[in-house]
Scaffold this motif. Structure first.
Motif, PDB file in Angstrom:
ATOM      1  N   ILE A   1       1.037  -1.173   0.063  1.00 14.22           N
ATOM      2  CA  ILE A   1      -0.116  -0.072  -0.135  1.00 14.22           C
ATOM      3  C   ILE A   1       1.145   1.113  -0.057  1.00 14.22           C
ATOM      4  CG2 ILE A   1      -1.635   1.597   1.368  1.00 14.22           C
ATOM      5  CD1 ILE A   1      -2.692  -0.933   2.782  1.00 14.22           C
ATOM      6  N   ALA A   2       0.762   1.975  -0.404  1.00 15.58           N
ATOM      7  CA  ALA A   2       1.265   3.781  -0.851  1.00 15.58           C
ATOM      8  C   ALA A   2       0.694   4.648  -0.300  1.00 15.58           C
ATOM      9  CB  ALA A   2       2.159   3.699  -2.556  1.00 15.58           C
ATOM     10  N   ALA A   3       1.015   5.465   0.500  1.00 16.50           N
ATOM     11  CA  ALA A   3       0.065   6.749   0.945  1.00 16.50           C
ATOM     12  C   ALA A   3       0.609   7.920   0.767  1.00 16.50           C
ATOM     13  CB  ALA A   3      -0.383   6.729   2.402  1.00 16.50           C
ATOM     14  N   HIS A   4       1.188   8.698  -0.272  1.00 17.71           N
ATOM     15  CA  HIS A   4       1.883   9.399  -1.088  1.00 17.71           C
ATOM     16  C   HIS A   4       1.197  11.068  -1.300  1.00 17.71           C
ATOM     17  CE1 HIS A   4       4.499  11.210  -4.376  1.00 17.71           C
ATOM     18  NE2 HIS A   4       4.859  10.980  -3.858  1.00 17.71           N
ATOM     19  N   THR A   5       0.546  11.840  -1.826  1.00 15.53           N
ATOM     20  CA  THR A   5       0.123  12.499  -1.791  1.00 15.53           C
ATOM     21  C   THR A   5      -0.948  13.358  -0.229  1.00 15.53           C
ATOM     22  OG1 THR A   5      -1.500  13.355  -3.803  1.00 15.53           O
ATOM     23  CG2 THR A   5       1.003  13.737  -3.761  1.00 15.53           C
ATOM     24  N   ASN A   6      -1.474  12.000  -0.801  1.00 15.67           N
ATOM     25  CA  ASN A   6      -2.332  12.133  -0.141  1.00 15.67           C
ATOM     26  C   ASN A   6      -2.154  11.650   1.727  1.00 15.67           C
ATOM     27  OD1 ASN A   6      -1.826   9.148  -0.808  1.00 15.67           O
ATOM     28  ND2 ASN A   6      -3.540   8.390   0.558  1.00 15.67           N
ATOM     29  N   ALA A   7      -1.310  11.355   1.970  1.00 13.75           N
ATOM     30  CA  ALA A   7      -0.123  11.664   3.324  1.00 13.75           C
ATOM     31  C   ALA A   7       0.178  13.108   3.296  1.00 13.75           C
ATOM     32  CB  ALA A   7       0.608  10.109   3.585  1.00 13.75           C
ATOM     33  N   ASP A   8       0.811  13.614   2.187  1.00 14.14           N
ATOM     34  CA  ASP A   8       1.145  15.139   2.276  1.00 14.14           C
ATOM     35  C   ASP A   8       0.480  16.188   2.857  1.00 14.14           C
ATOM     36  OD1 ASP A   8       3.944  14.406   1.425  1.00 14.14           O
ATOM     37  OD2 ASP A   8       3.243  14.480  -0.493  1.00 14.14           O
ATOM     38  N   VAL A   9      -0.438  15.766   2.910  1.00 14.42           N
ATOM     39  CA  VAL A   9      -2.083  16.911   3.168  1.00 14.42           C
ATOM     40  C   VAL A   9      -2.096  17.060   5.147  1.00 14.42           C
ATOM     41  CG1 VAL A   9      -2.107  17.397   0.483  1.00 14.42           C
ATOM     42  CG2 VAL A   9      -3.938  16.194   1.553  1.00 14.42           C
ATOM     43  N   VAL A  10      -2.339  16.021   4.895  1.00 19.59           N
ATOM     44  CA  VAL A  10      -3.411  15.377   6.321  1.00 19.59           C
ATOM     45  C   VAL A  10      -2.591  16.590   7.043  1.00 19.59           C
ATOM     46  CG1 VAL A  10      -4.104  13.917   5.424  1.00 19.59           C
ATOM     47  CG2 VAL A  10      -2.485  13.547   6.740  1.00 19.59           C
ATOM     48  N   GLU A  11      -2.791  17.177   8.553  1.00 20.54           N
ATOM     49  CA  GLU A  11      -2.409  17.230   9.947  1.00 20.54           C
ATOM     50  C   GLU A  11      -1.629  16.895  10.289  1.00 20.54           C
ATOM     51  OE1 GLU A  11      -6.640  17.832   9.569  1.00 20.54           O
ATOM     52  OE2 GLU A  11      -5.837  16.157   8.971  1.00 20.54           O
ATOM     53  N   THR A  12      -1.167  15.746  10.172  1.00 17.91           N
ATOM     54  CA  THR A  12      -0.136  14.636  10.295  1.00 17.91           C
ATOM     55  C   THR A  12       0.269  14.315   9.144  1.00 17.91           C
ATOM     56  OG1 THR A  12      -1.114  12.702  11.204  1.00 17.91           O
ATOM     57  CG2 THR A  12      -1.533  14.018  12.971  1.00 17.91           C
ATOM     58  N   GLY A  13       0.189  15.155   8.676  1.00 15.25           N
ATOM     59  CA  GLY A  13       1.531  14.407   7.543  1.00 15.25           C
ATOM     60  C   GLY A  13       2.650  14.640   7.427  1.00 15.25           C
ATOM     61  N   THR A  14       3.409  14.444   5.987  1.00 19.34           N
ATOM     62  CA  THR A  14       4.720  14.680   6.335  1.00 19.34           C
ATOM     63  C   THR A  14       6.027  16.096   6.321  1.00 19.34           C
ATOM     64  OG1 THR A  14       4.686  15.320   3.583  1.00 19.34           O
ATOM     65  CG2 THR A  14       5.083  12.966   3.659  1.00 19.34           C
ATOM     66  N   SER A  15       4.538  16.891   6.001  1.00 21.57           N
ATOM     67  CA  SER A  15       5.393  18.481   6.142  1.00 21.57           C
ATOM     68  C   SER A  15       5.142  19.019   7.089  1.00 21.57           C
ATOM     69  CB  SER A  15       5.097  19.342   4.906  1.00 21.57           C
ATOM     70  OG  SER A  15       5.622  19.667   4.066  1.00 21.57           O
ATOM     71  N   ALA A  16       3.981  18.139   7.740  1.00 21.87           N
ATOM     72  CA  ALA A  16       3.935  18.831   9.366  1.00 21.87           C
ATOM     73  C   ALA A  16       4.306  17.854   9.991  1.00 21.87           C
ATOM     74  CB  ALA A  16       2.003  18.022   9.407  1.00 21.87           C
ATOM     75  N   VAL A  17       4.887  17.184  10.276  1.00 23.42           N
ATOM     76  CA  VAL A  17       5.587  16.080  11.116  1.00 23.42           C
ATOM     77  C   VAL A  17       6.716  17.062  10.951  1.00 23.42           C
ATOM     78  CG1 VAL A  17       6.678  14.054  11.382  1.00 23.42           C
ATOM     79  CG2 VAL A  17       4.407  13.839  11.528  1.00 23.42           C
ATOM     80  N   PHE A  18       7.491  17.232   9.870  1.00 23.68           N
ATOM     81  CA  PHE A  18       8.661  17.524   9.698  1.00 23.68           C
ATOM     82  C   PHE A  18       8.676  19.120  10.674  1.00 23.68           C
ATOM     83  CE2 PHE A  18      12.040  19.658   6.239  1.00 23.68           C
ATOM     84  CZ  PHE A  18      13.036  19.037   7.188  1.00 23.68           C
ATOM     85  N   ALA A  19       7.430  19.963  10.348  1.00 22.42           N
ATOM     86  CA  ALA A  19       7.087  21.220  10.804  1.00 22.42           C
ATOM     87  C   ALA A  19       7.613  21.220  12.771  1.00 22.42           C
ATOM     88  CB  ALA A  19       6.231  22.403  10.290  1.00 22.42           C
ATOM     89  N   GLU A  20       6.081  20.267  13.187  1.00 20.05           N
ATOM     90  CA  GLU A  20       6.420  19.947  14.626  1.00 20.05           C
ATOM     91  C   GLU A  20       8.100  19.726  15.486  1.00 20.05           C
ATOM     92  OE1 GLU A  20       3.201  17.205  15.224  1.00 20.05           O
ATOM     93  OE2 GLU A  20       2.251  18.488  14.240  1.00 20.05           O
ATOM     94  N   ARG A  21       9.136  18.432  13.808  1.00 21.13           N
ATOM     95  CA  ARG A  21       9.952  18.467  14.611  1.00 21.13           C
ATOM     96  C   ARG A  21      10.492  19.075  14.977  1.00 21.13           C
ATOM     97  NH1 ARG A  21      10.684  12.885  14.666  1.00 21.13           N
ATOM     98  NH2 ARG A  21      12.409  13.009  14.986  1.00 21.13           N
TER      99      ARG A  21
END
Length: 271
Positions: free
Chosen positions: A97-117
């Motif tokens: 299974i892949a979660a790509h741009t659909n995982a980028d946009v959510v509140e706990t997605g790739t950029s959000a986690v990066f910003a929080e870290r």
């Protein structure tokens, strides 16, 4: 006991397919929907090493960020890496299974986690979606100002190491309070108003001409600095968050995260 179909349904809850870009190909790529799942292995990329790792761990399902068959694939013959990877997964009884741009946009997605870290506050998307809490990229402010050099060193400590390291365009001692970022390739956002209003923009895969033009405009107009980090490293941070979410929603399923570096570069010669 969970099944592939049930895991895929939970992935849809966490990272709705409606959030994916039109060109993207996330979701269930291979596997029997009715097959049982007791172990899930997470990675950014489905490359031969991470596929072999998942099978060696006894994973019934591999969840990756980057879709294996994204575009232009007309053969899955095993003399090509993608065909070989898919064949190994199928023979090993491991769904994909892949979660790509659909995982980028959510509140706990790739950029959000990066910003929080990075410890950013007042975080919001650079490009909001229909739900303003969701969207591409993130911008926010540091709790205490820092310098560009100190921020680059912090990124070096936060992100897993890669041959390319952290590349910076800007003065080492330049003050930094507001940060814009986009996990993965983000040169499409170089002209975004929030990027231009930030003190620095952090992203990956920056090419010579867009980066050069951005740098010269910044020097001419007192604009933001630019930091280029590994695409893989910037998105790898998200895997732990995704794993925690899956563990919470799947009783009796073991969820592991790959530490294998799938950044494509092995070494660099510093001149």
């Amino acid at each position: 006991m969970s099944t592939v179909a049930e895991v895929n349904a939970i992935a849809e809850q966490l990272w709705p397919m409606s959030g994916a870009e039109s060109w993207d190909a996330p979701g269930l790529l291979s596997g029997d929907p009715n097959a049982p799942v007791t172990r899930i292995h997470l990675a950014v990329d489905a490359v031969l090493d991470t596929v072999d790792e998942a099978i060696a761990l006894g994973a019934d399902l591999m969840l990756v960020h980057h879709p294996l068959l994204l575009r232009g694939v007309t053969s899955v013959a095993e003399d090509r890496y993608k065909g070989a990877a898919l064949a190994r997964l199928i023979r090993g009884g491991c769904a994909l299974i892949a979660a790509h741009t659909n995982a980028d946009v959510v509140e706990t997605g790739t950029s959000a986690v990066f910003a929080e870290r990075l410890g950013l506050q007042s975080i919001r998307p650079l490009v909001p979606g229909p739900d303003p809490a969701r969207g591409i990229g993130r911008t926010g402010t540091l709790p205490e100002p820092t310098t560009l050099g100190a921020l680059a060193r912090e990124l070096g400590a936060l992100l897993p190491s890669t041959a390319g390291g952290i590349r910076v365009s800007g003065a080492f001692d330049a003050p930094v309070s507001t940060i814009a970022l986009c996990g993965g390739a983000g040169d499409s956002l170089l002209g975004n108003p929030d990027v231009l209003d930030a003190d620095v923009y952090i992203t990956s895969d920056l090419r010579h001409h867009p980066a050069s033009e951005f740098r010269e405009n910044a020097r001419h107009n007192d604009g933001p600095a630019l930091i280029d980090v590994s695409h893989w490293a910037s998105e790898w941070l998200w895997l732990d968050t995704a794993a925690t979410q899956l563990r919470t929603m799947l009783d009796g399923v073991t969820v592991t995260v790959s530490d294998l570096r799938t950044d494509p570069w092995d070494f660099v010669v510093v001149q």
